[in-house]
Design an enzyme around this catalytic site. Structure first.
Site, PDB file in Angstrom:
ATOM      1  N   SER A 116       0.778  -1.344   0.061  1.00 29.57           N
ATOM      2  CA  SER A 116      -0.146  -0.064  -0.056  1.00 29.57           C
ATOM      3  C   SER A 116       0.737   1.294   0.083  1.00 29.57           C
ATOM      4  CB  SER A 116      -1.108   0.144   1.275  1.00 29.57           C
ATOM      5  OG  SER A 116      -0.064  -0.315   2.504  1.00 29.57           O
ATOM      6  N   THR A 170     -39.668  25.607 -10.847  1.00 25.85           N
ATOM      7  CA  THR A 170     -39.961  24.183 -10.310  1.00 25.85           C
ATOM      8  C   THR A 170     -39.967  23.509 -11.466  1.00 25.85           C
ATOM      9  OG1 THR A 170     -42.225  24.153 -10.169  1.00 25.85           O
ATOM     10  CG2 THR A 170     -41.107  24.816  -8.089  1.00 25.85           C
ATOM     11  N   HIS A 171     -39.484  22.010 -11.780  1.00 28.72           N
ATOM     12  CA  HIS A 171     -39.579  21.326 -12.929  1.00 28.72           C
ATOM     13  C   HIS A 171     -38.663  22.179 -13.894  1.00 28.72           C
ATOM     14  CE1 HIS A 171     -43.078  19.200 -11.134  1.00 28.72           C
ATOM     15  NE2 HIS A 171     -43.188  20.299 -10.649  1.00 28.72           N
ATOM     16  N   SER A 221     -13.154  26.783 -27.287  1.00 30.11           N
ATOM     17  CA  SER A 221     -13.193  25.674 -28.316  1.00 30.11           C
ATOM     18  C   SER A 221     -12.175  25.825 -29.088  1.00 30.11           C
ATOM     19  CB  SER A 221     -14.595  25.487 -28.910  1.00 30.11           C
ATOM     20  OG  SER A 221     -14.502  24.807 -29.917  1.00 30.11           O
ATOM     21  N   LYS A 242     -16.965  30.078 -28.861  1.00 26.92           N
ATOM     22  CA  LYS A 242     -17.313  29.438 -27.560  1.00 26.92           C
ATOM     23  C   LYS A 242     -16.599  29.792 -26.457  1.00 26.92           C
ATOM     24  CE  LYS A 242     -19.598  25.955 -27.224  1.00 26.92           C
ATOM     25  NZ  LYS A 242     -19.529  24.503 -27.775  1.00 26.92           N
ATOM     26  N   GLU A 286     -18.652  22.356 -15.065  1.00 25.51           N
ATOM     27  CA  GLU A 286     -19.001  20.793 -15.612  1.00 25.51           C
ATOM     28  C   GLU A 286     -18.222  19.893 -14.980  1.00 25.51           C
ATOM     29  OE1 GLU A 286     -18.347  22.456 -19.854  1.00 25.51           O
ATOM     30  OE2 GLU A 286     -19.547  20.668 -20.341  1.00 25.51           O
ATOM     31  N   GLN A 319      -7.329  -2.244   4.194  1.00 19.95           N
ATOM     32  CA  GLN A 319      -6.409  -1.455   3.324  1.00 19.95           C
ATOM     33  C   GLN A 319      -6.846  -0.514   2.304  1.00 19.95           C
ATOM     34  OE1 GLN A 319      -2.277  -2.788   3.130  1.00 19.95           O
ATOM     35  NE2 GLN A 319      -2.679  -3.208   1.093  1.00 19.95           N
ATOM     36  N   LYS A 349      -8.253   3.491   2.350  1.00 22.14           N
ATOM     37  CA  LYS A 349      -7.614   4.926   1.924  1.00 22.14           C
ATOM     38  C   LYS A 349      -7.681   5.666   0.591  1.00 22.14           C
ATOM     39  CE  LYS A 349      -4.160   2.826   5.015  1.00 22.14           C
ATOM     40  NZ  LYS A 349      -5.275   1.616   5.022  1.00 22.14           N
TER      41      LYS A 349
HETATM   42  N1  ARG Z   1      -1.323  -1.447   5.477  1.00 19.61           N
HETATM   43  C1  ARG Z   1      -2.168  -1.707   6.268  1.00 19.61           C
HETATM   44  C2  ARG Z   1      -3.514  -1.003   6.121  1.00 19.61           C
HETATM   45  O1  ARG Z   1      -3.681  -0.359   5.556  1.00 19.61           O
HETATM   46  C3  ARG Z   1      -1.820  -1.709   7.585  1.00 19.61           C
HETATM   47  C4  ARG Z   1      -2.323  -2.772   8.740  1.00 19.61           C
HETATM   48  C5  ARG Z   1      -1.919  -4.085   8.359  1.00 19.61           C
HETATM   49  N2  ARG Z   1      -2.028  -5.163   9.274  1.00 19.61           N
HETATM   50  C6  ARG Z   1      -1.859  -6.366   9.189  1.00 19.61           C
HETATM   51  N3  ARG Z   1      -2.179  -7.150   9.972  1.00 19.61           N
HETATM   52  N4  ARG Z   1      -1.280  -6.828   8.132  1.00 19.61           N
HETATM   53  O2  ARG Z   1      -4.387  -1.792   6.517  1.00 19.61           O
END
Ligand code: ARG
Length: 460
Positions: free
Chosen positions: A25, A157-158, A279, A285, A292, A324, A327
């Site tokens: 990651s 409205t509409h 454009s 344009k 947008e 994981q 994120k």
């Molecule tokens: N990179 C992992 C995550 O983002 C960290 C935790 C990993 N934990 C494990 N038991 N392998 O979730």
């Protein structure tokens, strides 16, 4: 491939290249480096406080982490995919720099509580940034609303002309929505501000740690009360994404109006060169690309919410590597929303309403028909349903003659309802219509001026 030095003790062989690629990651979670270092500093200070680390070891860790922070900030840090993630990249480098003490840092913690802590810190900071931007956008809208408290335009409205409103009133509607968005982020922040650190892998730890110490050091209200929940829950991220998706949806609706209103067929607004593009083939344009894209990027933010809901559904307690995947969506949603807020504030400050076009459109489509019906109720005591019917016949008559309601001669009106008198013309103008809407929350310029000032004071 070499085995991972952090967990490779019982492993004879390293992972396949594909295993490493799917597992790592570091490509995205390096964004958490500041939070990871902050969390480690708090953890080390706590370990020293309870006597698990010596003061010398803690000092070495502190120095090492601060050197690593400098390396990362200056782009000198060598990221390693073999070390999987931000936590092990930093820990391995720490040990490389300070030796023995670095290997002691992970006492009484796990990457599971570590990553949950890092992400909470990151989201908390993101919320603070977004809150400031929301406030700025609201201020921009309130300023323009005060400026246009009397500028009439069609209310729809509409997307059909319904009743005249003022542009200020329309803009203040968004201020209200954005204010609730701020409230949602604030609620989310309050609930997420608890510390998972010390939950360790899932069950807590046998070491005599002080969880209040780390919670306090990291600005959390308190430690989380259940270790399984602490490492296994991501509802804080879901709540953040949900608030972000709702906010992005508000921005998208405004953006859609900018797109429609700047189209020459409407001509309600103009944007300058700063927020439009030309454009490459059609020289006339002026395309509202920023609007947008704000409208379109809402898809990414809503997608991040659906993505994480899908990751979390059906996950048994406590931690699973699935998490994981939380994120990238969170990072992207936060960054996308920040950009959309900035672009929207820019457009709000940039836009030049065309008051004449707005006024002309405000009167079109028999937009004061409701005022006429209300007059019949008020002055002639017609029941509203009958008044509605009479008005409908007068609208049909005006339509047949190709004129506005205000241009119908009195005799013509009397042929439909003999008791109508000349005073009726007083309610048929757009100005009279908006001025009459003085009920709380209504569009009357006096209301709008007061509301705009109220917001400007609150946001000052
Ligand atoms: N990179 C992992 C995550 O983002 C960290 C935790 C990993 N934990 C494990 N038991 N392998 O979730």
């Amino acid at each position: 491939m070499a085995t991972n030095s952090s967990w490779g003790g019982r492993y004879a062989e390293g992972p396949s290249a594909i295993m490493q690629a799917i597992n790592a990651s570091i490509g995205f979670d390096r964004k958490l480096w500041r939070q990871d270092i902050e969390g480690s500093l708090a953890h080390a200070a706590m370990l020293a406080h309870v006597g698990i680390l010596t003061r010398e070891e803690e000092a070495a860790i502190r120095q090492g982490l601060s050197d690593i922070a400098a390396e990362i900030a200056e782009g000198r840090f060598a990221w390693s995919e073999a070390l999987e993630d931000i936590h092990m990249n930093i820990e391995a480098r720490l040990t490389e720099r300070i030796g023995e003490a670095g290997k002691r840092l992970h006492t009484a913690r796990s990457r599971n509580d570590q990553v949950a802590t890092d992400l909470r810190l990151w989201v908390r900071e993101a919320i603070d940034g977004l809150d400031g931007q929301l406030r700025d956008l609201m201020r921009a809208l309130a300023d323009r609303a005060a400026e246009h408290a009397e500028t009439v335009m069609p209310g729809f409205t509409h997307l059909q002309p319904a009743q005249p409103v003022t542009l200020g009133h329309h803009l203040l509607a968004y201020v209200e929505m954005l204010s609730r968005d701020r409230g949602r982020f604030a609620d989310c922040r309050r609930r997420l501000n608890e510390c998972p650190l010390g939950a360790a892998a899932l069950a807590g730890t046998g070491f005599p740690i002080d969880r209040d110490f780390t919670a306090r050091a990291l600005g959390f209200e308190r430690p989380m009360r259940n270790s399984l929940d602490a490492v296994g829950s991501r509802d804080f991220a879901l709540e953040f994404l949900s608030a972000a998706a709702i906010c992005a949806t508000h921005l998208s609706r405004f953006a859609e109006e900018v797109v429609i209103w700047t189209s020459p067929s409407f001509g309600f607004l103009r944007l300058s060169d700063a927020f439009t593009t030309g454009s490459s083939i059609m020289p006339q344009k002026r395309n509202p690309d920023a609007a947008e894209l704000v409208r379109a990027k809402t898809g990414r933010v809503a997608g991040a919410l659906i993505g994480l809901l899908t990751v979390m559904k059906g996950l048994p307690l406590a931690y699973g590597k699935d998490m994981q995947e939380d994120k990238e969506g969170v990072f992207d949603a936060a960054e996308t929303l920040a950009l959309c807020l900035a672009a929207t504030a820019g457009m709000v400050r940039d836009m030049r309403p065309d008051a004449a076009r707005l006024a002309a459109a405000a009167g079109a489509g028999f937009s004061t028909a409701t005022d006429l019906a209300d007059w019949l109720v008020r002055e002639l005591r017609l029941p509203f349903r009958d008044a509605h019917h009479v008005t409908g016949r007068l609208v049909a008559m005006a339509e047949a003659r190709g004129c506005d309601l205000a241009d119908l001669p009195l005799e013509a009106m009397r042929s439909v309802e003999p008791r109508i008198n000349a005073e009726v013309y007083g309610v048929l103008t757009v100005q009279a219509s908006v001025a009459s809407r003085r009920s709380f929350g209504g569009t009357a310029p006096a209301n709008v001026r007061r509301m705009a000032e109220d917001w400007r004071e609150r946001l000052a």
